[in-house]
Design a protein around this motif. Structure first.
Motif, PDB file in Angstrom:
ATOM      1  N   PHE A 145      -7.086   9.278   0.536  1.00 56.56           N
ATOM      2  CA  PHE A 145      -6.809   9.961   1.792  1.00 56.56           C
ATOM      3  C   PHE A 145      -5.299  10.040   1.939  1.00 56.56           C
ATOM      4  CE2 PHE A 145     -10.809   7.796   1.874  1.00 56.56           C
ATOM      5  CZ  PHE A 145     -11.679   8.711   2.432  1.00 56.56           C
ATOM      6  N   MET A 146      -4.787  11.248   2.218  1.00 63.51           N
ATOM      7  CA  MET A 146      -3.355  11.461   2.106  1.00 63.51           C
ATOM      8  C   MET A 146      -2.776  12.106   3.354  1.00 63.51           C
ATOM      9  SD  MET A 146      -3.464  13.057  -1.728  1.00 63.51           S
ATOM     10  CE  MET A 146      -4.533  14.350  -1.122  1.00 63.51           C
ATOM     11  N   SER A 147      -1.513  11.796   3.606  1.00 66.27           N
ATOM     12  CA  SER A 147      -0.784  12.404   4.703  1.00 66.27           C
ATOM     13  C   SER A 147       0.682  12.508   4.297  1.00 66.27           C
ATOM     14  CB  SER A 147      -0.932  11.570   5.976  1.00 66.27           C
ATOM     15  OG  SER A 147      -0.238  12.155   7.046  1.00 66.27           O
ATOM     16  N   TYR A 148       1.323  13.635   4.667  1.00 60.11           N
ATOM     17  CA  TYR A 148       2.726  13.858   4.312  1.00 60.11           C
ATOM     18  C   TYR A 148       3.473  14.310   5.554  1.00 60.11           C
ATOM     19  CZ  TYR A 148       6.849  15.587   1.830  1.00 60.11           C
ATOM     20  OH  TYR A 148       8.132  15.787   1.395  1.00 60.11           O
ATOM     21  N   SER A 149       4.600  13.656   5.853  1.00 66.11           N
ATOM     22  CA  SER A 149       5.366  13.924   7.063  1.00 66.11           C
ATOM     23  C   SER A 149       6.550  14.859   6.834  1.00 66.11           C
ATOM     24  CB  SER A 149       5.894  12.606   7.643  1.00 66.11           C
ATOM     25  OG  SER A 149       6.873  12.045   6.782  1.00 66.11           O
ATOM     26  N   GLY A 150       6.767  15.263   5.612  1.00 65.34           N
ATOM     27  CA  GLY A 150       7.965  16.018   5.262  1.00 65.34           C
ATOM     28  C   GLY A 150       9.000  15.144   4.596  1.00 65.34           C
ATOM     29  N   GLU A 151       8.884  13.839   4.800  1.00 67.53           N
ATOM     30  CA  GLU A 151       9.784  12.866   4.170  1.00 67.53           C
ATOM     31  C   GLU A 151       9.006  11.775   3.448  1.00 67.53           C
ATOM     32  OE1 GLU A 151      12.291  11.318   7.176  1.00 67.53           O
ATOM     33  OE2 GLU A 151      13.375  13.197   7.515  1.00 67.53           O
ATOM     34  N   ASN A 152       7.958  11.293   4.111  1.00 66.73           N
ATOM     35  CA  ASN A 152       7.190  10.183   3.550  1.00 66.73           C
ATOM     36  C   ASN A 152       5.759  10.611   3.248  1.00 66.73           C
ATOM     37  OD1 ASN A 152       9.362   8.290   3.902  1.00 66.73           O
ATOM     38  ND2 ASN A 152       8.877   8.268   6.086  1.00 66.73           N
TER      39      ASN A 152
ATOM     40  N   LYS B 196      -0.673   7.259   1.162  1.00 68.58           N
ATOM     41  CA  LYS B 196      -1.940   7.319   0.445  1.00 68.58           C
ATOM     42  C   LYS B 196      -2.795   6.119   0.845  1.00 68.58           C
ATOM     43  CE  LYS B 196      -2.053   6.127  -3.871  1.00 68.58           C
ATOM     44  NZ  LYS B 196      -1.806   6.126  -5.309  1.00 68.58           N
ATOM     45  N   ILE B 197      -4.042   6.389   1.202  1.00 69.76           N
ATOM     46  CA  ILE B 197      -4.958   5.328   1.627  1.00 69.76           C
ATOM     47  C   ILE B 197      -6.225   5.411   0.780  1.00 69.76           C
ATOM     48  CG2 ILE B 197      -6.313   4.371   3.535  1.00 69.76           C
ATOM     49  CD1 ILE B 197      -4.377   5.717   5.465  1.00 69.76           C
ATOM     50  N   ILE B 198      -6.656   4.273   0.248  1.00 69.08           N
ATOM     51  CA  ILE B 198      -7.930   4.187  -0.464  1.00 69.08           C
ATOM     52  C   ILE B 198      -8.827   3.240   0.325  1.00 69.08           C
ATOM     53  CG2 ILE B 198      -9.097   3.555  -2.601  1.00 69.08           C
ATOM     54  CD1 ILE B 198      -6.555   4.209  -4.108  1.00 69.08           C
ATOM     55  N   LEU B 199      -9.916   3.771   0.858  1.00 75.17           N
ATOM     56  CA  LEU B 199     -10.819   2.968   1.663  1.00 75.17           C
ATOM     57  C   LEU B 199     -11.942   2.380   0.812  1.00 75.17           C
ATOM     58  CD1 LEU B 199     -11.358   5.131   4.874  1.00 75.17           C
ATOM     59  CD2 LEU B 199      -9.626   3.390   4.438  1.00 75.17           C
ATOM     60  N   SER B 200     -12.365   1.188   1.183  1.00 79.40           N
ATOM     61  CA  SER B 200     -13.584   0.646   0.606  1.00 79.40           C
ATOM     62  C   SER B 200     -14.771   1.406   1.190  1.00 79.40           C
ATOM     63  CB  SER B 200     -13.710  -0.849   0.918  1.00 79.40           C
ATOM     64  OG  SER B 200     -12.609  -1.568   0.392  1.00 79.40           O
ATOM     65  N   GLU B 201     -15.913   1.242   0.600  1.00 83.57           N
ATOM     66  CA  GLU B 201     -17.091   1.957   1.070  1.00 83.57           C
ATOM     67  C   GLU B 201     -17.449   1.559   2.501  1.00 83.57           C
ATOM     68  OE1 GLU B 201     -21.317   1.533  -0.628  1.00 83.57           O
ATOM     69  OE2 GLU B 201     -20.419   3.135  -1.807  1.00 83.57           O
TER      70      GLU B 201
ATOM     71  N   ASP C 186      -1.747   6.771  12.262  1.00 82.65           N
ATOM     72  CA  ASP C 186      -1.205   7.218  13.550  1.00 82.65           C
ATOM     73  C   ASP C 186       0.273   7.594  13.472  1.00 82.65           C
ATOM     74  OD1 ASP C 186      -0.269   4.705  13.114  1.00 82.65           O
ATOM     75  OD2 ASP C 186      -0.828   3.872  15.055  1.00 82.65           O
ATOM     76  N   LYS C 187       0.649   8.315  12.435  1.00 76.74           N
ATOM     77  CA  LYS C 187       2.027   8.787  12.297  1.00 76.74           C
ATOM     78  C   LYS C 187       2.027  10.328  12.272  1.00 76.74           C
ATOM     79  CE  LYS C 187       3.921   4.657  11.714  1.00 76.74           C
ATOM     80  NZ  LYS C 187       2.721   3.825  11.807  1.00 76.74           N
ATOM     81  N   SER C 188       3.200  10.920  12.467  1.00 76.58           N
ATOM     82  CA  SER C 188       3.314  12.369  12.427  1.00 76.58           C
ATOM     83  C   SER C 188       3.018  12.884  11.019  1.00 76.58           C
ATOM     84  CB  SER C 188       4.706  12.804  12.878  1.00 76.58           C
ATOM     85  OG  SER C 188       5.693  12.279  11.996  1.00 76.58           O
ATOM     86  N   TRP C 189       2.566  14.127  10.913  1.00 81.29           N
ATOM     87  CA  TRP C 189       2.210  14.696   9.619  1.00 81.29           C
ATOM     88  C   TRP C 189       2.351  16.211   9.660  1.00 81.29           C
ATOM     89  CZ3 TRP C 189      -2.283  17.816   9.518  1.00 81.29           C
ATOM     90  CH2 TRP C 189      -3.055  17.766  10.682  1.00 81.29           C
ATOM     91  N   ILE C 190       2.620  16.804   8.487  1.00 83.07           N
ATOM     92  CA  ILE C 190       2.656  18.265   8.392  1.00 83.07           C
ATOM     93  C   ILE C 190       1.512  18.784   7.517  1.00 83.07           C
ATOM     94  CG2 ILE C 190       5.135  18.405   8.797  1.00 83.07           C
ATOM     95  CD1 ILE C 190       5.512  18.835   5.809  1.00 83.07           C
ATOM     96  N   TRP C 191       0.960  17.936   6.657  1.00 84.44           N
ATOM     97  CA  TRP C 191      -0.309  18.224   6.007  1.00 84.44           C
ATOM     98  C   TRP C 191      -0.992  16.923   5.647  1.00 84.44           C
ATOM     99  CZ3 TRP C 191      -0.404  16.030   1.256  1.00 84.44           C
ATOM    100  CH2 TRP C 191       0.736  16.047   0.459  1.00 84.44           C
ATOM    101  N   ALA C 192      -2.307  16.986   5.547  1.00 84.57           N
ATOM    102  CA  ALA C 192      -3.095  15.786   5.245  1.00 84.57           C
ATOM    103  C   ALA C 192      -4.412  16.231   4.625  1.00 84.57           C
ATOM    104  CB  ALA C 192      -3.341  14.959   6.507  1.00 84.57           C
ATOM    105  N   GLY C 193      -5.107  15.295   4.004  1.00 79.45           N
ATOM    106  CA  GLY C 193      -6.394  15.637   3.410  1.00 79.45           C
ATOM    107  C   GLY C 193      -6.950  14.528   2.558  1.00 79.45           C
ATOM    108  N   ILE C 194      -7.843  14.911   1.651  1.00 81.01           N
ATOM    109  CA  ILE C 194      -8.509  13.966   0.765  1.00 81.01           C
ATOM    110  C   ILE C 194      -8.448  14.493  -0.662  1.00 81.01           C
ATOM    111  CG2 ILE C 194     -10.082  13.094   2.531  1.00 81.01           C
ATOM    112  CD1 ILE C 194     -12.212  14.935   1.363  1.00 81.01           C
ATOM    113  N   ALA C 195      -8.556  13.586  -1.617  1.00 75.74           N
ATOM    114  CA  ALA C 195      -8.487  13.992  -3.027  1.00 75.74           C
ATOM    115  C   ALA C 195      -9.374  13.112  -3.877  1.00 75.74           C
ATOM    116  CB  ALA C 195      -7.051  13.924  -3.534  1.00 75.74           C
ATOM    117  N   GLY C 196      -9.983  13.729  -4.872  1.00 79.35           N
ATOM    118  CA  GLY C 196     -10.609  12.999  -5.954  1.00 79.35           C
ATOM    119  C   GLY C 196      -9.613  12.938  -7.101  1.00 79.35           C
ATOM    120  N   LYS C 197     -10.095  12.629  -8.261  1.00 80.54           N
ATOM    121  CA  LYS C 197      -9.203  12.497  -9.411  1.00 80.54           C
ATOM    122  C   LYS C 197      -8.613  13.853  -9.820  1.00 80.54           C
ATOM    123  CE  LYS C 197      -9.181  10.506 -14.062  1.00 80.54           C
ATOM    124  NZ  LYS C 197     -10.005   9.791 -15.063  1.00 80.54           N
TER     125      LYS C 197
END
Length: 597
Positions: free
Chosen positions: A235-242, A245-250, A257-268
């Motif tokens: 699970f990803m979020s990008y603020s323009g500077e930072n 990346k978050i990997i959750l357990s099942e 809870d930070k500002s973002w300009i794009w975010a989403g999810i990714a597989g391999k």
């Protein structure tokens, strides 16, 4: 093989069997979470007031979503599906909610289904791709049937006219409109969400939020967490500077809870990124969920909230990238001339899974690999050639490390004597050891630096070969290694093997273990104490056995790299051993106050 070594291997195997057995017993699969709904007294009262003015179908809609008890439609619609096909994707919509129920990537096949990769995975009745929820992310999505209009071959709109009950029991009409726009050769589409109210409509505000938007419940291809150990859901979020990346357990749920300009999810190899045209309208929080809500299959979903909307008409625009997690595709959105939407400066390449601090080295290795591929036209052969070139380039370091180890082995008796003599005086022991190292011309740090450099190279190559998009679907040896991004296969068994092995019988993990044992055997030095000898043998035979369990389902490209690396290292070690046997390592050993070379 000695009896003690055999017992060590048997015990290692027993420990692994017991571990997996206990894991299956005490950490069973999570059961699907039960969804519950709570309706406040105020909402129930509003429902009673509006019930007389609604159709029976609208009542069923209100029962599914507490917030929808304030909203009713005068338009009766039949549920239908609609399809838009471009050169890149085939998208299926339902007019229930105006949502996506299938998103197929036409240029990337899923070998398990024989179709394009399905990016709207795990869709079900109460969780469809790009559904809207009124208010926050925890509210159920709108489940009413919208009116659909296919504007042209690449554009479709859905609208829903509703009423909002206010304190004086007046009905204030407003319309929710969702418009999807596609381009023939783009993985990115545009989603416009319009809230259009009449003059007396006072906007949408539910506890500080207007509505929430969600991605697909899962990213394809179908993800088996236990078997696909080299795949991941990030699970990803990008603020323009930072970049976060978050990997959750099942079966978890977290909020960033930070500002973002794009975010989403990714597989391999594939990802979904949501890019609002005006991030300032979005709440500074993104909810990520790996909840188990359908078919005992964990979600990998991101949900975004929009800040309150005032009176009148408001249109929010989102650009949504659904496609390969590939630098080639993502880089298009840095320069507006390179994409049909004229987007620029998005830095979507930050979503790639790189080596972090050593990503520059990965870029160099990727460039070399691609240049080799242009010559040989086979990614498997390119892996072998690149591995060989790097191993030969690092041979001077390998030889220096081996000679340093040989020197240390020859002075082992002197070292042990010093340890016994100064066992109660660590400072004096260190001084005498350094004196001894100086006499033989050995620098401990000089031996560590080549090993460190070699490790950095190996780590960057591991990251490259495990994540490189071009390996997906790339055949090396048809019938055995048809896809370098997956494990090889020599036979398909009619049953599932234990320990998460699946039903594929693989040969590469066996070859890897044999090559690792041979390499360890020829690099092991003699002359150590018997206790150390036993430890070395356990490492030599036991560790490859553990690696067999860990790497059984590893991508074929990664195992191919490790096997070639081991074989070349083995050949180099045999050459070094032969060289030292004929000439002997150049040692200077102190003996009776004299130095002999």
């Amino acid at each position: 093989m000695e009896k003690n070594t055999l017992w060590a291997i048997i015990l290692s195997t027993a420990v692994l069997i017991v571990f997996f057995g206990l894991q299956a017993k005490f950490m069973p699969k999570q059961q699907p979470a039960q969804q519950t709904e709570q309706v406040s007294e105020a909402t129930e009262k509003t429902s009673e007031n509006s019930a007389e003015q609604t159709a029976e179908k609208d009542l069923s809609v209100k029962a599914e979503n507490p917030l929808m008890q304030e909203f009713v439609s005068n338009v009766e619609q039949k549920e239908e599906t609609f399809t838009i096909t471009t050169n890149k994707v085939k998208v299926t919509f339902t007019n229930r909610g105006g949502d996506i129920i299938s998103y197929e990537l036409l240029e990337h096949m899923d070998t398990d289904t024989g179709k394009g990769v399905e990016m709207a995975d795990n869709v079900y009745e109460n969780n469809r791709a790009f559904a809207l929820s009124l208010g926050g992310t925890k509210n159920l999505p709108l489940n009413a049937v919208f009116t659909a209009r296919k504007i042209d071959d690449y554009t479709i709109g859905f609208f829903y006219t509703a009423h909002k009950m206010v304190d004086d029991n007046l009905q204030k009409d407003f319309t929710i409109v969702k418009t999807y726009s596609f381009k023939p050769d783009e993985y990115t589409f545009k989603l416009d969400v319009t809230i259009d109210g009449e003059s007396s409509f006072n906007g949408l505000n539910f506890d500080g939020l207007a509505y929430s938007l969600r991605t697909s419940p899962q990213v394809g291809p179908h993800y088996n967490r236990k078997v696909d150990r080299y795949d991941v859901r990030q699970f990803m979020s990008y603020s323009g500077e930072n970049y976060k990346k978050i990997i959750l357990s099942e079966n978890q749920q977290k909020t960033y809870d930070k500002s973002w300009i794009w975010a989403g999810i990714a597989g391999k190899y594939f990802e979904i990124l949501v890019i609002p045209s005006d991030p300032s309208k979005m709440a500074n929080e993104v909810e990520y969920s790996s909840k188990i809500e359908n078919n005992n299959y964990a979600n990998a979903q991101a949900r975004f909230s929009r800040l309150p909307i005032g009176a009148g008409q408001t249109t929010d625009t989102y650009y949504v990238y659904i496609g390969p997690r590939s630098e080639k595709e993502l880089a298009k959105y840095n320069v507006e001339e390179n994409n049909a939407w004229k987007l620029s400066g998005l830095k979507l390449g930050e979503s790639l899974d790189s080596s972090g601090f050593f990503s520059w080295l990965e870029v160099i290795l990727k460039f070399l690999l691609e240049q080799i591929y242009k010559l040989v036209k086979n990614w498997g052969v390119a892996i072998i050639i690149l591995t060989a070139l790097l191993k030969f380039a690092m041979f001077p370091l390998t030889r220096k490390t081996a000679l340093g180890t040989a020197k240390m082995q020859q002075i082992q008796p002197q070292t042990q004597a010093l340890q016994a003599k100064y066992k109660d005086n660590p400072q004096k022991l260190q001084q005498e050891q350094m004196k001894l190292y100086k006499e033989i011309g050995y620098n401990p740090m000089a031996g560590c630096l080549p090993m460190l450099f070699t490790f950095i190279i190996l780590y960057a190559m591991y990251r490259l070969f495990n994540n490189y998009f071009e390996f997906r679907g790339a055949s090396f040896i048809p019938g055995w290694i048809p896809d370098l991004s997956k494990g090889d296969s020599v036979a398909t068994l009619p049953f599932e093997m234990p320990f998460g092995f699946g039903n594929q019988l693989r040969l590469l993990p066996i070859i890897y273990v044999v090559s690792q044992i041979l390499f360890s055997k020829f690099t092991q030095n003699g002359g150590t104490a018997s206790a150390n000898q036993s430890q070395m043998k356990i490492m030599m035979y036991g560790m490859p056995l553990v690696f067999f369990f860990i790497f059984y389902n590893a991508p074929a490209g990664l195992l191919l790299y490790w096997i070639v690396s081991n074989v070349i290292q083995l050949a180099q070690q045999l050459f070094i051993n032969h060289s030292m046997k004929n000439k002997g390592p150049q040692l200077v050993v102190a003996k009776k106050g004299k130095k002999t070379k």
